[in-house]
Motif scaffolding. Structure first.
Motif, PDB file in Angstrom:
ATOM      1  N   THR A 350       0.838  -1.202   0.000  1.00  0.00           N
ATOM      2  CA  THR A 350       0.000   0.000   0.000  1.00  0.00           C
ATOM      3  C   THR A 350       0.873   1.254   0.000  1.00  0.00           C
ATOM      4  OG1 THR A 350      -1.754  -1.168   1.196  1.00  0.00           O
ATOM      5  CG2 THR A 350      -1.824   1.230   1.214  1.00  0.00           C
ATOM      6  N   GLY A 351       1.914   1.253   0.843  1.00  0.00           N
ATOM      7  CA  GLY A 351       2.824   2.400   0.886  1.00  0.00           C
ATOM      8  C   GLY A 351       3.565   2.593  -0.422  1.00  0.00           C
ATOM      9  N   LEU A 352       3.955   1.494  -1.065  1.00  0.00           N
ATOM     10  CA  LEU A 352       4.670   1.581  -2.339  1.00  0.00           C
ATOM     11  C   LEU A 352       3.814   2.281  -3.388  1.00  0.00           C
ATOM     12  CD1 LEU A 352       7.320   0.605  -3.763  1.00  0.00           C
ATOM     13  CD2 LEU A 352       6.013  -1.394  -4.501  1.00  0.00           C
ATOM     14  N   PHE A 353       2.533   1.929  -3.457  1.00  0.00           N
ATOM     15  CA  PHE A 353       1.640   2.545  -4.437  1.00  0.00           C
ATOM     16  C   PHE A 353       1.327   3.995  -4.079  1.00  0.00           C
ATOM     17  CE2 PHE A 353       1.042  -1.762  -5.842  1.00  0.00           C
ATOM     18  CZ  PHE A 353       0.662  -1.643  -7.165  1.00  0.00           C
ATOM     19  N   ARG A 354       1.221   4.308  -2.808  1.00  0.00           N
ATOM     20  CA  ARG A 354       0.834   5.660  -2.403  1.00  0.00           C
ATOM     21  C   ARG A 354       1.979   6.658  -2.496  1.00  0.00           C
ATOM     22  NH1 ARG A 354      -2.955   4.282   2.921  1.00  0.00           N
ATOM     23  NH2 ARG A 354      -4.856   3.800   1.737  1.00  0.00           N
ATOM     24  N   ARG A 355       3.210   6.204  -2.335  1.00  0.00           N
ATOM     25  CA  ARG A 355       4.337   7.139  -2.219  1.00  0.00           C
ATOM     26  C   ARG A 355       5.183   7.233  -3.472  1.00  0.00           C
ATOM     27  NH1 ARG A 355       5.847   4.066   3.264  1.00  0.00           N
ATOM     28  NH2 ARG A 355       4.170   4.856   4.614  1.00  0.00           N
ATOM     29  N   THR A 356       4.874   6.426  -4.480  1.00  0.00           N
ATOM     30  CA  THR A 356       5.701   6.412  -5.688  1.00  0.00           C
ATOM     31  C   THR A 356       4.903   6.949  -6.868  1.00  0.00           C
ATOM     32  OG1 THR A 356       6.744   4.386  -4.836  1.00  0.00           O
ATOM     33  CG2 THR A 356       7.188   4.981  -7.134  1.00  0.00           C
ATOM     34  N   PRO A 357       5.439   7.920  -7.613  1.00  0.00           N
ATOM     35  CA  PRO A 357       4.727   8.403  -8.809  1.00  0.00           C
ATOM     36  C   PRO A 357       4.380   7.253  -9.738  1.00  0.00           C
ATOM     37  CG  PRO A 357       6.609   9.810  -8.317  1.00  0.00           C
ATOM     38  CD  PRO A 357       6.709   8.628  -7.388  1.00  0.00           C
ATOM     39  N   PRO A 358       3.194   7.246 -10.345  1.00  0.00           N
ATOM     40  CA  PRO A 358       2.716   6.087 -11.107  1.00  0.00           C
ATOM     41  C   PRO A 358       3.673   5.570 -12.173  1.00  0.00           C
ATOM     42  CG  PRO A 358       0.925   7.644 -10.796  1.00  0.00           C
ATOM     43  CD  PRO A 358       2.165   8.313 -10.274  1.00  0.00           C
ATOM     44  N   GLN A 359       4.201   6.455 -13.030  1.00  0.00           N
ATOM     45  CA  GLN A 359       5.081   5.973 -14.093  1.00  0.00           C
ATOM     46  C   GLN A 359       6.372   5.386 -13.532  1.00  0.00           C
ATOM     47  OE1 GLN A 359       5.213   5.472 -17.482  1.00  0.00           O
ATOM     48  NE2 GLN A 359       2.990   5.665 -17.342  1.00  0.00           N
ATOM     49  N   ARG A 360       6.891   5.987 -12.458  1.00  0.00           N
ATOM     50  CA  ARG A 360       8.100   5.446 -11.832  1.00  0.00           C
ATOM     51  C   ARG A 360       7.800   4.080 -11.215  1.00  0.00           C
ATOM     52  NH1 ARG A 360      10.709   9.262  -7.543  1.00  0.00           N
ATOM     53  NH2 ARG A 360      10.638  10.578  -9.407  1.00  0.00           N
ATOM     54  N   LEU A 361       6.619   3.951 -10.611  1.00  0.00           N
ATOM     55  CA  LEU A 361       6.233   2.677 -10.016  1.00  0.00           C
ATOM     56  C   LEU A 361       6.165   1.580 -11.074  1.00  0.00           C
ATOM     57  CD1 LEU A 361       5.174   0.967  -7.650  1.00  0.00           C
ATOM     58  CD2 LEU A 361       2.875   1.767  -8.223  1.00  0.00           C
ATOM     59  N   LEU A 362       5.550   1.872 -12.228  1.00  0.00           N
ATOM     60  CA  LEU A 362       5.457   0.865 -13.272  1.00  0.00           C
ATOM     61  C   LEU A 362       6.840   0.494 -13.806  1.00  0.00           C
ATOM     62  CD1 LEU A 362       2.287   1.884 -15.319  1.00  0.00           C
ATOM     63  CD2 LEU A 362       2.484   0.548 -13.214  1.00  0.00           C
ATOM     64  N   ARG A 363       7.716   1.483 -13.947  1.00  0.00           N
ATOM     65  CA  ARG A 363       9.087   1.173 -14.379  1.00  0.00           C
ATOM     66  C   ARG A 363       9.788   0.304 -13.351  1.00  0.00           C
ATOM     67  NH1 ARG A 363       9.352   6.647 -15.459  1.00  0.00           N
ATOM     68  NH2 ARG A 363      10.931   6.941 -13.842  1.00  0.00           N
ATOM     69  N   PHE A 364       9.545   0.597 -12.070  1.00  0.00           N
ATOM     70  CA  PHE A 364      10.155  -0.183 -10.991  1.00  0.00           C
ATOM     71  C   PHE A 364       9.659  -1.628 -11.039  1.00  0.00           C
ATOM     72  CE2 PHE A 364       9.938  -1.690  -6.521  1.00  0.00           C
ATOM     73  CZ  PHE A 364      11.307  -1.721  -6.251  1.00  0.00           C
ATOM     74  N   LEU A 365       8.363  -1.815 -11.211  1.00  0.00           N
ATOM     75  CA  LEU A 365       7.816  -3.165 -11.271  1.00  0.00           C
ATOM     76  C   LEU A 365       8.287  -3.904 -12.516  1.00  0.00           C
ATOM     77  CD1 LEU A 365       4.161  -2.482 -10.047  1.00  0.00           C
ATOM     78  CD2 LEU A 365       6.063  -3.449  -8.745  1.00  0.00           C
ATOM     79  N   ASP A 366       8.639  -3.176 -13.568  1.00  0.00           N
ATOM     80  CA  ASP A 366       9.169  -3.787 -14.786  1.00  0.00           C
ATOM     81  C   ASP A 366      10.696  -3.925 -14.755  1.00  0.00           C
ATOM     82  OD1 ASP A 366       6.833  -4.330 -16.108  1.00  0.00           O
ATOM     83  OD2 ASP A 366       6.793  -2.460 -17.232  1.00  0.00           O
ATOM     84  N   GLY A 367      11.331  -3.465 -13.675  1.00  0.00           N
ATOM     85  CA  GLY A 367      12.785  -3.551 -13.585  1.00  0.00           C
ATOM     86  C   GLY A 367      13.505  -2.579 -14.483  1.00  0.00           C
ATOM     87  N   ALA A 368      12.875  -1.420 -14.755  1.00  0.00           N
ATOM     88  CA  ALA A 368      13.453  -0.467 -15.704  1.00  0.00           C
ATOM     89  C   ALA A 368      13.866   0.846 -15.042  1.00  0.00           C
ATOM     90  CB  ALA A 368      12.453  -0.185 -16.820  1.00  0.00           C
ATOM     91  N   THR A 369      13.916   0.900 -13.716  1.00  0.00           N
ATOM     92  CA  THR A 369      14.299   2.128 -13.032  1.00  0.00           C
ATOM     93  C   THR A 369      15.815   2.243 -12.898  1.00  0.00           C
ATOM     94  OG1 THR A 369      13.744   0.882 -11.017  1.00  0.00           O
ATOM     95  CG2 THR A 369      12.217   2.617 -11.692  1.00  0.00           C
ATOM     96  N   SER A 370      16.271   3.477 -12.681  1.00  0.00           N
ATOM     97  CA  SER A 370      17.698   3.727 -12.474  1.00  0.00           C
ATOM     98  C   SER A 370      18.047   3.473 -11.008  1.00  0.00           C
ATOM     99  CB  SER A 370      18.026   5.180 -12.831  1.00  0.00           C
ATOM    100  OG  SER A 370      17.371   6.067 -11.928  1.00  0.00           O
ATOM    101  N   VAL A 371      19.349   3.419 -10.727  1.00  0.00           N
ATOM    102  CA  VAL A 371      19.798   3.233  -9.341  1.00  0.00           C
ATOM    103  C   VAL A 371      19.298   4.379  -8.474  1.00  0.00           C
ATOM    104  CG1 VAL A 371      21.813   3.120  -7.845  1.00  0.00           C
ATOM    105  CG2 VAL A 371      21.830   1.907 -10.035  1.00  0.00           C
ATOM    106  N   ARG A 372      19.341   5.587  -9.001  1.00  0.00           N
ATOM    107  CA  ARG A 372      18.888   6.743  -8.229  1.00  0.00           C
ATOM    108  C   ARG A 372      17.394   6.627  -7.891  1.00  0.00           C
ATOM    109  NH1 ARG A 372      19.511  13.120 -10.070  1.00  0.00           N
ATOM    110  NH2 ARG A 372      18.488  14.027  -8.222  1.00  0.00           N
ATOM    111  N   GLU A 373      16.590   6.204  -8.873  1.00  0.00           N
ATOM    112  CA  GLU A 373      15.161   6.052  -8.613  1.00  0.00           C
ATOM    113  C   GLU A 373      14.905   4.946  -7.587  1.00  0.00           C
ATOM    114  OE1 GLU A 373      12.914   7.315 -12.738  1.00  0.00           O
ATOM    115  OE2 GLU A 373      14.063   5.446 -12.727  1.00  0.00           O
TER     116      GLU A 373
END
Length: 417
Positions: A350-373
């Motif tokens: 719940t916290g992951l969805f509420r605190r992460t911007p939507p597009q960044r969250l989807l990239r994170f779930l797809d393994g496409a985020t940067s180290v900084r993100e």
């Protein structure tokens, strides 16, 4: 699997650049990409009609456009929603991405038709009995429905069949579920919103549980009960949990169940073998395409299929990994933290969805985020328990876990996500 010489005398050999074993999401996606790009001629070996063919399945993913799979998409949702354990909803707008549903029969019809129209694609209904390395690639021994035997030869074989047993792992959970396609007497659903996780259900002693609702019309939806835990439930237990969710949480009123689906997906930090021979490769869940911490597979299969097609077109024999090492390392930590109970699963997601911007969250779930993100997302999780777990995981032994059980209509070996 790769085996010894085939003892059965087989008919004349048939040759193509690639043989794909299995006509599910992974096998058909790869065949489609190979033919589409002209990277190789391909023969897809699908089991004949009968008990070896799986029941209809549902695959979901998010994408900015349906692309060349649009004709197989059953429904899309522009908004995503999560309900916390306290009942509070949080709605995300992931524009320009949308959440998409594909039913396996529609996907099969689409790819079968494209293979039939191509000059380099072929569909063979047969049982693959043996797979072995050959003098100039690999050979697949098959039995046709009428009992005839034949040998397929190819430069490469891509095998999507489930492994007989999961590889040793430090942590293994199961994502197991049962879903109803329901029709209500009156409109009860918002067709614009997909409920990905609804934690307003009783939580098990170990792991976590949530509801999952994909509206197809105001009076129709796929309603699922899902658990992340070590062992599946009985069908009776799933039915009771679904009944409680539909009647007491969603308050659907009078409804009918049109069809049901049930499945088990491994959530494991096991190291899946990418090949079982010099020219024999694993794809799909058997090749590690399922994201360990979420169970999502379909989008990864599409990316992996494109990467394999590009590699073969460019003359590269190396098959890339479905997921990056960093993403798998983060998943191993999360799985261990969930399994030990160091973090509260419903609160974490719940916290992951509420605190992460939507597009960044989807990239994170797809393994496409940067180290900084990823660092920024990590600082918004329970830092102490996650750090403790991260320090512990590299020193844990890998061991064999019991194989996941399956039930009627299971999707074990092919994730629906």
């Amino acid at each position: 699997m790769s085996g010894a010489a085939d003892p059965v005398s087989r008919g004349p050999a048939e040759t193509s650049d690639v043989v794909v074993i299995g006509g599910g999401a992974a096998g058909l996606s790869l065949a489609h990409r190979l033919v589409e790009t002209g990277a190789a001629t391909v023969t897809v070996v699908e089991p004949p009609d009968g008990p070896t063919r799986p029941p209809e399945r549902t695959w979901c993913y998010w994408d900015q456009d349906g692309g060349d799979l649009d004709a197989a998409v059953t429904a899309t949702w522009p908004l995503l929603r999560v309900h916390g354990p306290d009942g509070s909803p949080h709605t995300l707008d992931p524009a320009p991405s949308r959440y998409r549903m594909i039913r396996s029969t529609a996907f099969e019809r689409l790819v079968h038709a494209r293979l039939a129209r191509s000059s380099g694609g072929r569909l063979l209904r047969a049982t693959a009995d043996s797979v072995r390395d050959g003098p100039a690639g690999a050979e697949v021994g098959c039995t046709a429905p009428d009992g005839r035997t034949l040998t397929l030869r190819a430069r490469y074989v891509f095998d999507s069949r489930p492994l007989p047993a999961l590889p040793p792992a430090r942590t293994q959970l199961l994502q197991h579920f049962r879903g109803w396609f329901v029709r209500t007497r009156t409109g009860r659903f918002d067709p614009a919103v997909a409920d990905l996780m609804d934690f307003r259900v009783p939580q098990p002693r170990h792991g976590l549980a949530f509801g999952y609702v994909l509206p197809l019309a105001p009076d129709r939806a796929l309603v699922e009960y899902t658990e992340f835990s070590r062992t599946p439930l009985t069908t009776t237990a799933y039915e009771a949990a679904l009944g409680h969710y539909a009647r007491n949480v969603l308050r659907l009123g009078e409804f009918t169940v049109e069809t049901a689906e049930q499945g088990v997906i491994p959530m494991t930090d096991a190291r899946f073998p990418r090949r079982s021979g010099a020219a024999v490769f694993r794809i799909g869940t058997a090749g590690g395409a399922t994201r360990p911490a979420t169970g999502y597979t379909f989008a990864a299969v599409q990316r992996h299929s494109r990467a394999i097609a590009d590699a073969l077109r460019d003359g590269r024999a190396a098959v890339p990994r479905p997921h990056g090492r960093r993403a798998l390392a983060m998943d191993a930590v999360l799985l261990r933290a969930l399994d030990t109970g160091r973090i509260d699963g419903p609160a974490f997601f719940t916290g992951l969805f509420r605190r992460t911007p939507p597009q960044r969250l989807l990239r994170f779930l797809d393994g496409a985020t940067s180290v900084r993100e990823e660092w920024g997302i990590g600082l918004r999780t329970p830092v102490g328990p996650m750090l403790r777990t991260a320090c512990e995981v590299p020193f844990l032994p890998r061991r064999t876990h019991p194989a996941p059980g399956t039930g009627t209509g299971t999707r074990t070996g092919e994730s629906p996500r």
